[in-house]
Motif scaffolding. Structure first.
Motif, PDB file in Angstrom:
ATOM      1  N   UNK A  99      11.961   7.354  -4.799  1.00  0.00           N
ATOM      2  CA  UNK A  99      12.467   8.768  -5.257  1.00  0.00           C
ATOM      3  C   UNK A  99      12.447   8.991  -3.568  1.00  0.00           C
ATOM      4  N   UNK A 100      11.812   8.712  -2.840  1.00  0.00           N
ATOM      5  CA  UNK A 100      11.621   9.587  -1.253  1.00  0.00           C
ATOM      6  C   UNK A 100      13.447   9.450  -0.714  1.00  0.00           C
ATOM      7  N   UNK A 101      13.362   7.950  -0.482  1.00  0.00           N
ATOM      8  CA  UNK A 101      14.987   7.665  -0.045  1.00  0.00           C
ATOM      9  C   UNK A 101      15.977   8.135  -0.783  1.00  0.00           C
ATOM     10  N   UNK A 102      16.206   8.595  -1.998  1.00  0.00           N
ATOM     11  CA  UNK A 102      16.868   9.129  -2.853  1.00  0.00           C
ATOM     12  C   UNK A 102      16.920  10.643  -2.552  1.00  0.00           C
ATOM     13  N   UNK A 103      16.061  11.166  -2.547  1.00  0.00           N
ATOM     14  CA  UNK A 103      15.955  12.147  -2.175  1.00  0.00           C
ATOM     15  C   UNK A 103      16.502  12.782  -0.506  1.00  0.00           C
ATOM     16  N   UNK A 104      15.798  12.073   0.031  1.00  0.00           N
ATOM     17  CA  UNK A 104      15.824  12.301   1.662  1.00  0.00           C
ATOM     18  C   UNK A 104      17.967  12.092   2.123  1.00  0.00           C
ATOM     19  N   UNK A 105      17.971  10.947   1.093  1.00  0.00           N
ATOM     20  CA  UNK A 105      20.114  10.393   1.320  1.00  0.00           C
ATOM     21  C   UNK A 105      20.614  11.733   0.772  1.00  0.00           C
ATOM     22  N   UNK A 106      20.096  12.280   0.110  1.00  0.00           N
ATOM     23  CA  UNK A 106      20.786  13.932  -0.551  1.00  0.00           C
ATOM     24  C   UNK A 106      20.867  14.959   0.388  1.00  0.00           C
ATOM     25  N   UNK A 107      19.256  15.480   1.288  1.00  0.00           N
ATOM     26  CA  UNK A 107      19.306  16.223   1.782  1.00  0.00           C
ATOM     27  C   UNK A 107      20.693  15.694   3.137  1.00  0.00           C
ATOM     28  N   UNK A 108      20.146  14.734   3.305  1.00  0.00           N
ATOM     29  CA  UNK A 108      20.597  14.582   4.704  1.00  0.00           C
ATOM     30  C   UNK A 108      22.597  14.715   4.550  1.00  0.00           C
ATOM     31  N   UNK A 109      22.970  14.252   3.634  1.00  0.00           N
ATOM     32  CA  UNK A 109      23.816  14.594   3.702  1.00  0.00           C
ATOM     33  C   UNK A 109      24.343  16.106   3.528  1.00  0.00           C
ATOM     34  N   UNK A 110      23.443  16.365   2.568  1.00  0.00           N
ATOM     35  CA  UNK A 110      23.589  18.289   2.821  1.00  0.00           C
ATOM     36  C   UNK A 110      24.331  18.948   4.613  1.00  0.00           C
ATOM     37  N   UNK A 111      23.142  18.329   4.830  1.00  0.00           N
ATOM     38  CA  UNK A 111      22.799  18.643   7.053  1.00  0.00           C
ATOM     39  C   UNK A 111      24.249  18.360   7.376  1.00  0.00           C
ATOM     40  N   UNK A 112      24.243  16.863   7.335  1.00  0.00           N
ATOM     41  CA  UNK A 112      25.048  16.529   7.927  1.00  0.00           C
ATOM     42  C   UNK A 112      26.465  15.874   7.790  1.00  0.00           C
ATOM     43  N   UNK A 113      27.182  16.314   6.896  1.00  0.00           N
ATOM     44  CA  UNK A 113      28.474  16.246   6.335  1.00  0.00           C
ATOM     45  C   UNK A 113      29.341  18.207   5.732  1.00  0.00           C
TER      46      UNK A 113
END
Length: 209
Positions: free
Chosen positions: A195-209
């Motif tokens: 859950x943490x990996x999936x959630x962090x992936x989504x947040x990083x995608x929003x921040x870095x793209x």
């Protein structure tokens, strides 16, 4: 008169919204820059070292897999490495907690045989008493959730709010089977880290793209 007042306040509201939006954009840009710099530095490290770093963090009871996974993802470690290392470290902590707790229980039982029902009930109290005072409230909650939901669901639920190693230790002290605790500790670790990996992936995608 009321219409004029409404028109007059409209620019003020728009300026506030614009200012807030500008601040949020600036903060997002700053955070993105820091994360990008960190990821570039981590990319220069050998993959094995990245894996070991996340694994070691996951073994630490205060940090464990969920926080270690979040750190690994933010630092730019591949999600596959992060997931396996964080889940594996938490599983090791769960095994160590169950082993330690069961051994303490076995030693106490060997010293107090023969035992009666009162002695068996004392194991549950010992499961709380052995835990440091700052963790006793968590131990009480773990035992209460097991009474309410059963071992498996309680282990999974408690894994989101308290260290899995602490959960297995407390429950082993309370007399639960060590193998079952390890199995459910692994299940809890995999779910938490996933859950943490999936959630962090989504947040990083929003921040870095």
């Amino acid at each position: 008169m009321m219409i004029n007042d409404t028109v007059a306040t409209a620019p003020d509201t728009a300026s506030v919204v614009s200012a807030v939006s500008g601040v949020a954009s600036a903060v997002s840009s700053a955070v993105s820059g820091v994360i990008s710099d960190l990821q570039h530095q981590v990319d220069a490290l050998p993959p094995v070292l990245q894996f070991v770093a996340v694994f070691v963090l996951a073994v630490v009871p205060v940090i464990e897999g969920d926080i270690a996974a979040g750190i690994g993802m933010v630092a730019g470690v591949d999600w596959e490495f992060t997931f396996v290392a964080a889940a594996g470290g938490t599983a090791l902590a769960a095994w160590a907690g169950a082993l330690w707790g069961s051994r303490i229980t076995e030693r106490r039982r060997s010293r107090t045989l023969p035992r009666d029902d009162a002695g068996a009930a004392a194991d549950t109290e010992d499961a709380v008493d052995v835990v440091p005072s700052r963790r006793r409230a968590a131990a009480d909650r773990i035992l209460a959730r097991v009474d309410r939901y059963g071992l498996g669901p309680a282990m999974v639920l408690c894994g989101f709010v308290s260290p899995v190693g602490l959960n297995t230790f407390v429950l082993a002290m309370a007399g639960f089977d060590r193998r079952r605790l390890v199995v459910w500790g692994v299940v809890s670790a995999v779910l938490n880290v996933g859950i943490v990996v999936a959630g962090t992936t989504g947040v990083l995608h929003l921040l870095l793209h």
